[in-house]
Design an enzyme around this catalytic site. Structure first.
Site, PDB file in Angstrom:
ATOM      1  N   GLY A   7       0.758  -1.232  -0.073  1.00  0.00           N
ATOM      2  CA  GLY A   7       0.074   0.179   0.096  1.00  0.00           C
ATOM      3  C   GLY A   7       0.780   1.482  -0.123  1.00  0.00           C
ATOM      4  N   SER A   8       0.616   2.119  -0.948  1.00  0.00           N
ATOM      5  CA  SER A   8       1.620   3.455  -1.287  1.00  0.00           C
ATOM      6  C   SER A   8       0.954   4.301  -2.108  1.00  0.00           C
ATOM      7  CB  SER A   8       2.822   2.830  -1.564  1.00  0.00           C
ATOM      8  OG  SER A   8       2.764   1.851  -2.550  1.00  0.00           O
ATOM      9  N   ARG A   9       1.864   5.084  -2.333  1.00  0.00           N
ATOM     10  CA  ARG A   9       1.680   6.315  -3.408  1.00  0.00           C
ATOM     11  C   ARG A   9       2.657   6.928  -4.055  1.00  0.00           C
ATOM     12  NH1 ARG A   9      -0.194  11.803  -0.955  1.00  0.00           N
ATOM     13  NH2 ARG A   9       1.736  12.952  -1.981  1.00  0.00           N
TER      14      ARG A   9
END
Length: 242
Positions: A201-203
């Site tokens: 999970g990240s950006r």
């Protein structure tokens, strides 16, 4: 007229190929399978849920082949996910200055990767890696704007053959605990080449040059190595994805 889906049959074959498991994920899949096996021995009722968890881990680390568009002045998406922010912002200090992206504000396109998206990141352009700057930090929700300043992150600058520089930032999210780089300063890379991954999970933020028109809209899904985020000298896309 030849149907569009027959113009490049080899590309279509690549798209439908079963994704490989990235080597970085093998140990996590092995651990998940071992836990499922122990559950089968000692607590059988938990076996199927834990096998489902092992399958999810394998899907998280999937590494599909991508067909990267070719052409001058294209900025390709480095991440799979949802375009969550498009705004003009100050360049992070790690990317600013004459050896980076300069000091003027630039358009930042943020792509949020959920735990169900592919997490292998790719370079937006071909060129030479000029900077790789890792910063340890917190693990707040990657969808929040402050994540770009507070979270664990890694800044990368790539200089194209025309001298134009593109900067992008991998940002760890609420569940992520490690950014894994595949490149280092001085490496020559092709457009769409794998440059790293972020676990769980990240950006990813991309900073577009001033002469580059944004080609995506808020709410649009992007595909790493394939979706065109920007085009030098192009027309700016407008609206919100429905």
């Amino acid at each position: 007229m030849i149907p569009s889906d027959k113009l490049n049959p080899s590309a279509e074959a690549v798209k439908w190929r079963v994704p490989d498991l990235h080597p970085e994920g093998r140990k996590y899949v092995a651990i998940a399978l071992l836990i499922a096996f122990l559950a089968w021995v000692f607590v059988p009722i938990l076996t199927w849920p834990l096998l489902g968890l092992a399958l999810w881990v394998a899907l998280f680390f999937r590494d599909p082949v991508r067909v990267t568009p070719s052409g001058e002045g294209l900025i390709i998406s480095p991440a799979d996910g949802l375009v969550s922010m498009i705004e003009r912002v100050a360049v992070p200090r790690e990317l600013a200055g004459p050896n980076g992206l300069g000091d003027a504000p630039l358009i930042r396109v943020s792509v949020f990767m959920s735990v169900f998206d592919v997490h292998i990141n790719r370079t937006p352009i071909a060129g030479t890696v000029k900077q790789v700057v890792y910063i340890s930090g917190k693990f707040v929700n990657a969808e929040l704007d402050k994540a770009s300043e507070d979270n664990e992150r890694q800044h990368i600058v790539v200089e194209g053959r025309d001298g134009r520089r593109i900067g992008f930032t991998q940002i760890a999210g609420l569940l992520a605990r490690r950014i894994v780089p595949f490149v280092k300063p001085g490496d020559m890379i092709a457009a769409g080449q794998r440059i790293g991954l972020i676990r769980f999970g990240s950006r990813l933020d991309v900073f577009l040059p001033d002469d580059c028109a944004c080609q995506v809209v808020l709410g649009q899904r992007s595909v790493a190595g394939e979706t065109i985020l920007g085009r030098v000298g192009g027309t700016v896309a407008s609206g919100i994805a429905q």
